[in-house]
Write a protein that holds these residues in place. Structure first.
Motif, PDB file in Angstrom:
ATOM      1  N   LEU A 231       0.829  -1.207   0.000  1.00 14.97           N
ATOM      2  CA  LEU A 231       0.000   0.000   0.000  1.00 14.97           C
ATOM      3  C   LEU A 231       0.867   1.262   0.000  1.00 14.97           C
ATOM      4  O   LEU A 231       0.571   2.227  -0.717  1.00 14.97           O
ATOM      5  N   LEU A 232       1.925   1.265   0.790  1.00 11.10           N
ATOM      6  CA  LEU A 232       2.828   2.416   0.805  1.00 11.10           C
ATOM      7  C   LEU A 232       3.497   2.596  -0.554  1.00 11.10           C
ATOM      8  O   LEU A 232       3.671   3.732  -1.026  1.00 11.10           O
ATOM      9  N   ASP A 233       3.869   1.493  -1.196  1.00 17.02           N
ATOM     10  CA  ASP A 233       4.456   1.569  -2.542  1.00 17.02           C
ATOM     11  C   ASP A 233       3.490   2.218  -3.526  1.00 17.02           C
ATOM     12  O   ASP A 233       3.912   2.882  -4.485  1.00 17.02           O
ATOM     13  N   ALA A 234       2.193   1.999  -3.301  1.00 15.98           N
ATOM     14  CA  ALA A 234       1.168   2.550  -4.200  1.00 15.98           C
ATOM     15  C   ALA A 234       0.787   3.980  -3.835  1.00 15.98           C
ATOM     16  O   ALA A 234      -0.073   4.577  -4.492  1.00 15.98           O
ATOM     17  N   GLY A 235       1.402   4.528  -2.768  1.00 12.93           N
ATOM     18  CA  GLY A 235       1.150   5.918  -2.406  1.00 12.93           C
ATOM     19  C   GLY A 235       0.188   6.134  -1.261  1.00 12.93           C
ATOM     20  O   GLY A 235      -0.165   7.274  -0.948  1.00 12.93           O
ATOM     21  N   THR A 236      -0.259   5.074  -0.616  1.00 10.22           N
ATOM     22  CA  THR A 236      -1.191   5.203   0.502  1.00 10.22           C
ATOM     23  C   THR A 236      -0.485   5.811   1.714  1.00 10.22           C
ATOM     24  O   THR A 236       0.601   5.369   2.073  1.00 10.22           O
ATOM     25  N   PRO A 237      -1.064   6.806   2.371  1.00  8.63           N
ATOM     26  CA  PRO A 237      -0.454   7.366   3.582  1.00  8.63           C
ATOM     27  C   PRO A 237      -0.362   6.307   4.678  1.00  8.63           C
ATOM     28  O   PRO A 237      -1.215   5.416   4.773  1.00  8.63           O
ATOM     29  N   PRO A 238       0.663   6.369   5.526  1.00 12.08           N
ATOM     30  CA  PRO A 238       0.851   5.351   6.560  1.00 12.08           C
ATOM     31  C   PRO A 238      -0.358   5.145   7.468  1.00 12.08           C
ATOM     32  O   PRO A 238      -0.674   4.006   7.818  1.00 12.08           O
ATOM     33  N   ALA A 239      -1.035   6.229   7.862  1.00  8.98           N
ATOM     34  CA  ALA A 239      -2.186   6.077   8.755  1.00  8.98           C
ATOM     35  C   ALA A 239      -3.286   5.253   8.102  1.00  8.98           C
ATOM     36  O   ALA A 239      -3.917   4.407   8.745  1.00  8.98           O
ATOM     37  N   ALA A 241      -2.834   3.086   5.600  1.00  8.77           N
ATOM     38  CA  ALA A 241      -2.319   1.729   5.403  1.00  8.77           C
ATOM     39  C   ALA A 241      -2.438   0.917   6.688  1.00  8.77           C
ATOM     40  O   ALA A 241      -2.775  -0.271   6.653  1.00  8.77           O
ATOM     41  N   ALA A 242      -2.170   1.551   7.818  1.00  5.15           N
ATOM     42  CA  ALA A 242      -2.256   0.856   9.103  1.00  5.15           C
ATOM     43  C   ALA A 242      -3.640   0.267   9.323  1.00  5.15           C
ATOM     44  O   ALA A 242      -3.790  -0.917   9.664  1.00  5.15           O
ATOM     45  N   LEU A 243      -4.672   1.072   9.128  1.00  3.38           N
ATOM     46  CA  LEU A 243      -6.039   0.604   9.349  1.00  3.38           C
ATOM     47  C   LEU A 243      -6.452  -0.421   8.302  1.00  3.38           C
ATOM     48  O   LEU A 243      -7.173  -1.377   8.603  1.00  3.38           O
ATOM     49  N   ALA A 244      -5.963  -0.256   7.081  1.00  2.00           N
ATOM     50  CA  ALA A 244      -6.365  -1.153   5.986  1.00  2.00           C
ATOM     51  C   ALA A 244      -5.866  -2.575   6.177  1.00  2.00           C
ATOM     52  O   ALA A 244      -6.460  -3.514   5.640  1.00  2.00           O
ATOM     53  N   VAL A 245      -4.776  -2.748   6.933  1.00  2.51           N
ATOM     54  CA  VAL A 245      -4.221  -4.097   7.102  1.00  2.51           C
ATOM     55  C   VAL A 245      -4.487  -4.683   8.489  1.00  2.51           C
ATOM     56  O   VAL A 245      -4.056  -5.789   8.785  1.00  2.51           O
ATOM     57  N   GLY A 246      -5.175  -3.917   9.353  1.00  3.71           N
ATOM     58  CA  GLY A 246      -5.562  -4.483  10.635  1.00  3.71           C
ATOM     59  C   GLY A 246      -4.827  -3.985  11.853  1.00  3.71           C
ATOM     60  O   GLY A 246      -5.079  -4.478  12.963  1.00  3.71           O
ATOM     61  N   PHE A 247      -3.916  -3.018  11.695  1.00  2.00           N
ATOM     62  CA  PHE A 247      -3.288  -2.416  12.866  1.00  2.00           C
ATOM     63  C   PHE A 247      -4.234  -1.384  13.465  1.00  2.00           C
ATOM     64  O   PHE A 247      -5.043  -0.786  12.752  1.00  2.00           O
ATOM     65  N   THR A 248      -4.127  -1.138  14.764  1.00  2.00           N
ATOM     66  CA  THR A 248      -5.079  -0.254  15.416  1.00  2.00           C
ATOM     67  C   THR A 248      -4.882   1.210  15.023  1.00  2.00           C
ATOM     68  O   THR A 248      -5.852   1.965  14.966  1.00  2.00           O
ATOM     69  N   ASP A 249      -3.647   1.601  14.756  1.00  2.00           N
ATOM     70  CA  ASP A 249      -3.368   2.977  14.364  1.00  2.00           C
ATOM     71  C   ASP A 249      -1.956   3.031  13.770  1.00  2.00           C
ATOM     72  O   ASP A 249      -1.265   2.019  13.681  1.00  2.00           O
ATOM     73  N   GLN A 250      -1.521   4.244  13.371  1.00  2.00           N
ATOM     74  CA  GLN A 250      -0.205   4.363  12.749  1.00  2.00           C
ATOM     75  C   GLN A 250       0.944   4.014  13.704  1.00  2.00           C
ATOM     76  O   GLN A 250       1.896   3.344  13.278  1.00  2.00           O
ATOM     77  N   ARG A 269       8.064   5.374   2.849  1.00  2.00           N
ATOM     78  CA  ARG A 269       7.210   5.940   1.795  1.00  2.00           C
ATOM     79  C   ARG A 269       7.859   7.151   1.129  1.00  2.00           C
ATOM     80  O   ARG A 269       7.738   7.347  -0.088  1.00  2.00           O
ATOM     81  N   ARG A 270       8.566   7.991   1.907  1.00  2.00           N
ATOM     82  CA  ARG A 270       9.189   9.183   1.320  1.00  2.00           C
ATOM     83  C   ARG A 270      10.199   8.833   0.235  1.00  2.00           C
ATOM     84  O   ARG A 270      10.360   9.579  -0.736  1.00  2.00           O
TER      85      ARG A 270
END
Length: 273
Positions: A231-239, A241-250, A269-270
Protein backbone atom coordinates in the motif's frame (compact mmCIF):
# COMPACT_ATOMS: atom_id res chain seq x y z
CA UNK A 1 15.87 7.25 9.49
CA UNK A 2 18.67 8.61 11.70
CA UNK A 3 19.54 8.73 15.40
CA UNK A 4 22.67 9.38 17.40
CA UNK A 5 23.99 5.85 16.89
CA UNK A 6 21.90 4.49 14.04
CA UNK A 7 20.95 5.48 10.52
CA UNK A 8 19.17 3.68 7.71
CA UNK A 9 17.91 4.32 4.22
CA UNK A 10 15.52 1.91 2.47
CA UNK A 11 14.84 2.81 -1.14
CA UNK A 12 14.39 1.78 -4.77
CA UNK A 13 16.03 3.15 -7.91
CA UNK A 14 14.77 3.10 -11.52
CA UNK A 15 18.17 1.74 -12.56
CA UNK A 16 17.40 -1.54 -10.77
CA UNK A 17 13.76 -2.51 -11.30
CA UNK A 18 12.56 -5.29 -9.04
CA UNK A 19 15.17 -4.54 -6.38
CA UNK A 20 14.89 -2.84 -2.98
CA UNK A 21 17.98 -1.49 -1.23
CA UNK A 22 18.91 -0.85 2.39
CA UNK A 23 22.03 0.84 3.68
CA UNK A 24 22.21 1.06 7.44
CA UNK A 25 24.16 1.15 10.66
CA UNK A 26 22.37 -0.46 13.59
CA UNK A 27 23.42 -0.78 17.22
CA UNK A 28 20.31 -1.45 19.28
CA UNK A 29 18.04 -2.56 16.43
CA UNK A 30 16.54 -6.02 16.81
CA UNK A 31 14.66 -7.49 13.87
CA UNK A 32 11.89 -9.82 15.03
CA UNK A 33 11.14 -13.11 13.31
CA UNK A 34 9.99 -12.24 9.80
CA UNK A 35 10.26 -13.13 6.12
CA UNK A 36 10.77 -11.37 2.80
CA UNK A 37 9.15 -12.16 -0.53
CA UNK A 38 12.51 -11.36 -2.13
CA UNK A 39 16.02 -12.71 -1.75
CA UNK A 40 18.29 -10.93 0.76
CA UNK A 41 21.96 -10.24 -0.01
CA UNK A 42 23.64 -8.21 2.73
CA UNK A 43 27.30 -7.15 2.57
CA UNK A 44 28.64 -6.42 6.06
CA UNK A 45 31.06 -3.48 6.05
CA UNK A 46 31.63 -2.91 9.81
CA UNK A 47 30.89 -4.72 13.04
CA UNK A 48 29.02 -8.02 13.25
CA UNK A 49 25.43 -8.96 12.47
CA UNK A 50 23.95 -12.01 14.20
CA UNK A 51 20.71 -13.65 13.14
CA UNK A 52 18.72 -16.80 13.60
CA UNK A 53 17.89 -18.75 10.45
CA UNK A 54 17.05 -22.42 9.87
CA UNK A 55 17.00 -22.99 13.62
CA UNK A 56 20.57 -21.82 14.25
CA UNK A 57 22.41 -18.60 15.10
CA UNK A 58 24.95 -17.29 12.57
CA UNK A 59 27.30 -14.32 12.73
CA UNK A 60 28.69 -12.29 9.85
CA UNK A 61 31.47 -9.72 10.03
CA UNK A 62 33.27 -7.40 7.58
CA UNK A 63 33.77 -8.99 4.19
CA UNK A 64 30.92 -11.39 4.85
CA UNK A 65 27.56 -11.91 3.18
CA UNK A 66 24.26 -12.49 4.93
CA UNK A 67 22.15 -14.55 2.51
CA UNK A 68 18.46 -15.31 3.05
CA UNK A 69 16.08 -17.08 0.67
CA UNK A 70 12.54 -15.84 0.01
CA UNK A 71 9.91 -16.69 2.63
CA UNK A 72 12.59 -17.87 5.07
CA UNK A 73 12.06 -16.93 8.70
CA UNK A 74 14.98 -15.04 10.23
CA UNK A 75 15.84 -12.38 12.82
CA UNK A 76 18.68 -9.88 13.14
CA UNK A 77 20.61 -8.06 15.84
CA UNK A 78 24.05 -6.75 16.72
CA UNK A 79 26.68 -9.40 17.29
CA UNK A 80 29.07 -6.98 19.02
CA UNK A 81 28.41 -3.93 21.24
CA UNK A 82 29.25 -1.45 18.48
CA UNK A 83 26.60 -2.92 16.18
CA UNK A 84 26.97 -3.45 12.47
CA UNK A 85 26.85 -1.62 9.14
CA UNK A 86 25.79 -3.17 5.87
CA UNK A 87 24.62 -2.64 2.30
CA UNK A 88 21.69 -4.87 1.39
CA UNK A 89 20.05 -5.85 -1.90
CA UNK A 90 16.54 -7.34 -1.99
CA UNK A 91 16.15 -8.66 -5.57
CA UNK A 92 12.81 -10.21 -6.48
CA UNK A 93 12.52 -13.89 -7.29
CA UNK A 94 11.95 -13.09 -10.98
CA UNK A 95 15.08 -10.93 -11.16
CA UNK A 96 17.28 -13.62 -9.55
CA UNK A 97 15.77 -16.32 -11.74
CA UNK A 98 16.55 -14.25 -14.86
CA UNK A 99 20.17 -13.68 -13.82
CA UNK A 100 20.61 -17.36 -12.91
CA UNK A 101 19.35 -18.46 -16.32
CA UNK A 102 21.48 -15.94 -18.22
CA UNK A 103 24.75 -15.92 -16.30
CA UNK A 104 25.05 -19.23 -14.42
CA UNK A 105 24.68 -22.95 -15.06
CA UNK A 106 21.92 -23.28 -12.43
CA UNK A 107 18.70 -24.67 -13.86
CA UNK A 108 15.51 -24.71 -11.84
CA UNK A 109 14.41 -22.44 -9.02
CA UNK A 110 17.56 -20.77 -7.65
CA UNK A 111 18.30 -20.57 -3.93
CA UNK A 112 21.19 -19.78 -1.61
CA UNK A 113 22.78 -22.95 -0.28
CA UNK A 114 24.46 -21.07 2.58
CA UNK A 115 23.18 -18.34 4.88
CA UNK A 116 26.45 -16.77 6.05
CA UNK A 117 29.71 -16.73 4.09
CA UNK A 118 33.01 -14.87 4.15
CA UNK A 119 33.47 -13.58 0.61
CA UNK A 120 35.18 -10.16 0.60
CA UNK A 121 35.34 -9.96 -3.18
CA UNK A 122 31.60 -10.40 -3.71
CA UNK A 123 30.76 -8.31 -0.64
CA UNK A 124 32.77 -5.50 -2.20
CA UNK A 125 30.80 -5.77 -5.44
CA UNK A 126 27.50 -5.55 -3.54
CA UNK A 127 28.66 -2.48 -1.62
CA UNK A 128 29.75 -0.81 -4.88
CA UNK A 129 26.23 -1.23 -6.28
CA UNK A 130 25.03 1.16 -3.57
CA UNK A 131 27.90 3.56 -4.17
CA UNK A 132 27.19 3.64 -7.92
CA UNK A 133 23.50 4.37 -7.39
CA UNK A 134 24.17 7.12 -4.88
CA UNK A 135 26.73 8.58 -7.29
CA UNK A 136 24.18 8.65 -10.11
CA UNK A 137 25.97 6.04 -12.22
CA UNK A 138 23.08 3.82 -13.37
CA UNK A 139 25.14 1.88 -15.91
CA UNK A 140 27.76 0.89 -13.35
CA UNK A 141 25.10 0.01 -10.77
CA UNK A 142 23.23 -2.30 -13.13
CA UNK A 143 26.44 -3.97 -14.30
CA UNK A 144 27.78 -4.47 -10.79
CA UNK A 145 24.40 -5.75 -9.60
CA UNK A 146 24.26 -8.47 -12.23
CA UNK A 147 27.87 -9.47 -11.67
CA UNK A 148 27.35 -9.56 -7.91
CA UNK A 149 24.17 -11.65 -7.95
CA UNK A 150 25.63 -14.08 -10.51
CA UNK A 151 28.77 -14.43 -8.39
CA UNK A 152 26.73 -15.15 -5.25
CA UNK A 153 24.75 -17.82 -7.10
CA UNK A 154 27.84 -19.47 -8.61
CA UNK A 155 29.76 -19.54 -5.34
CA UNK A 156 27.00 -20.02 -2.78
CA UNK A 157 23.89 -21.04 -4.69
CA UNK A 158 21.98 -24.09 -5.74
CA UNK A 159 18.50 -25.03 -6.89
CA UNK A 160 15.37 -25.67 -4.83
CA UNK A 161 14.80 -29.43 -4.52
CA UNK A 162 11.52 -30.88 -5.74
CA UNK A 163 8.87 -30.81 -3.04
CA UNK A 164 7.94 -34.16 -1.57
CA UNK A 165 4.38 -35.33 -1.03
CA UNK A 166 2.44 -32.91 1.16
CA UNK A 167 1.73 -34.13 4.70
CA UNK A 168 -1.71 -33.68 6.21
CA UNK A 169 -0.36 -31.15 8.72
CA UNK A 170 1.20 -29.04 5.98
CA UNK A 171 -2.09 -28.99 4.08
CA UNK A 172 -3.93 -27.81 7.19
CA UNK A 173 -1.33 -25.09 7.76
CA UNK A 174 -1.71 -23.83 4.20
CA UNK A 175 -5.48 -23.72 4.52
CA UNK A 176 -5.11 -21.75 7.74
CA UNK A 177 -2.79 -19.33 5.98
CA UNK A 178 -5.35 -18.83 3.21
CA UNK A 179 -8.01 -17.99 5.80
CA UNK A 180 -5.74 -15.47 7.54
CA UNK A 181 -4.65 -13.89 4.25
CA UNK A 182 -8.30 -13.43 3.36
CA UNK A 183 -9.05 -11.42 6.49
CA UNK A 184 -6.03 -9.61 7.89
CA UNK A 185 -8.22 -6.96 9.53
CA UNK A 186 -10.49 -9.25 11.55
CA UNK A 187 -8.91 -12.72 11.64
CA UNK A 188 -10.50 -15.59 13.60
CA UNK A 189 -9.12 -16.71 16.95
CA UNK A 190 -6.90 -19.78 17.00
CA UNK A 191 -9.78 -21.80 18.41
CA UNK A 192 -12.25 -20.71 15.70
CA UNK A 193 -9.63 -21.16 12.99
CA UNK A 194 -8.84 -24.69 14.15
CA UNK A 195 -12.51 -25.62 14.50
CA UNK A 196 -13.18 -24.45 10.95
CA UNK A 197 -10.45 -26.76 9.69
CA UNK A 198 -11.54 -29.70 11.82
CA UNK A 199 -8.44 -29.92 14.01
CA UNK A 200 -7.53 -29.02 17.57
CA UNK A 201 -5.89 -25.66 18.33
CA UNK A 202 -2.70 -27.40 19.46
CA UNK A 203 -2.53 -29.50 16.28
CA UNK A 204 -2.97 -26.38 14.15
CA UNK A 205 -0.36 -24.47 16.12
CA UNK A 206 2.14 -27.32 15.73
CA UNK A 207 1.45 -27.76 12.00
CA UNK A 208 1.61 -24.04 11.27
CA UNK A 209 4.88 -23.57 13.13
CA UNK A 210 6.42 -26.54 11.34
CA UNK A 211 5.34 -25.29 7.90
CA UNK A 212 6.07 -21.57 8.29
CA UNK A 213 8.60 -21.38 11.12
CA UNK A 214 6.42 -19.20 13.33
CA UNK A 215 3.01 -19.38 15.05
CA UNK A 216 -0.08 -17.95 13.31
CA UNK A 217 -0.15 -14.68 15.27
CA UNK A 218 3.50 -13.91 14.39
CA UNK A 219 2.87 -14.82 10.75
CA UNK A 220 -0.18 -12.51 10.77
CA UNK A 221 1.92 -9.53 11.85
CA UNK A 222 4.48 -10.32 9.14
CA UNK A 223 1.69 -10.56 6.54
CA UNK A 224 0.17 -7.27 7.65
CA UNK A 225 3.52 -5.52 7.27
CA UNK A 226 3.94 -7.01 3.78
CA UNK A 227 0.48 -5.77 2.78
CA UNK A 228 1.22 -2.35 4.29
CA UNK A 229 4.41 -2.16 2.21
CA UNK A 230 2.42 -2.77 -0.96
CA UNK A 231 0.00 0.00 0.00
CA UNK A 232 2.83 2.42 0.81
CA UNK A 233 4.46 1.57 -2.54
CA UNK A 234 1.17 2.55 -4.20
CA UNK A 235 1.15 5.92 -2.41
CA UNK A 236 -1.19 5.20 0.50
CA UNK A 237 -0.45 7.37 3.58
CA UNK A 238 0.85 5.35 6.56
CA UNK A 239 -2.19 6.08 8.76
CA UNK A 240 -4.54 4.72 6.10
CA UNK A 241 -2.32 1.73 5.40
CA UNK A 242 -2.26 0.86 9.10
CA UNK A 243 -6.04 0.60 9.35
CA UNK A 244 -6.37 -1.15 5.99
CA UNK A 245 -4.22 -4.10 7.10
CA UNK A 246 -5.56 -4.48 10.64
CA UNK A 247 -3.29 -2.42 12.87
CA UNK A 248 -5.08 -0.25 15.42
CA UNK A 249 -3.37 2.98 14.36
CA UNK A 250 -0.20 4.36 12.75
CA UNK A 251 2.00 4.00 15.88
CA UNK A 252 1.02 0.31 15.95
CA UNK A 253 2.16 -0.02 12.32
CA UNK A 254 5.30 2.02 13.00
CA UNK A 255 6.42 -0.33 15.76
CA UNK A 256 6.05 -3.53 13.77
CA UNK A 257 7.17 -2.04 10.43
CA UNK A 258 10.49 -0.83 11.88
CA UNK A 259 11.13 -4.18 13.57
CA UNK A 260 10.72 -6.01 10.24
CA UNK A 261 11.74 -3.57 7.47
CA UNK A 262 14.36 -1.58 9.36
CA UNK A 263 12.90 1.92 8.90
CA UNK A 264 9.58 3.55 9.90
CA UNK A 265 6.78 3.53 7.29
CA UNK A 266 6.96 7.30 6.82
CA UNK A 267 10.66 7.17 5.90
CA UNK A 268 10.00 4.15 3.70
CA UNK A 269 7.21 5.94 1.80
CA UNK A 270 9.19 9.18 1.32
CA UNK A 271 11.85 7.29 -0.64
CA UNK A 272 9.14 6.13 -3.06
CA UNK A 273 7.44 9.45 -3.77
Amino acid sequence: MTSENEHARHWTDPALPGVDLLRARYVEKRFVRHTHASFVIGAITRGVEAYEVYGGLVRVGPGGLALVNPDTVHTGHAGVPEGWSYSVLYPSVDVVREIAAELTTLRGTPRFAESAVHDPETAGVIARVHAALEGGNALAADSLFRVGVAQVLRRHGGVLPARTRTEAGAAVARLAREVLEGDLVDPPSLERLAAGLGVSPFALLRAFRKEYGMPPHTWLTDARVRRARALLDAGTPPAEAALAVGFTDQPHLNRHFSRIIGVPPGAYRRERL
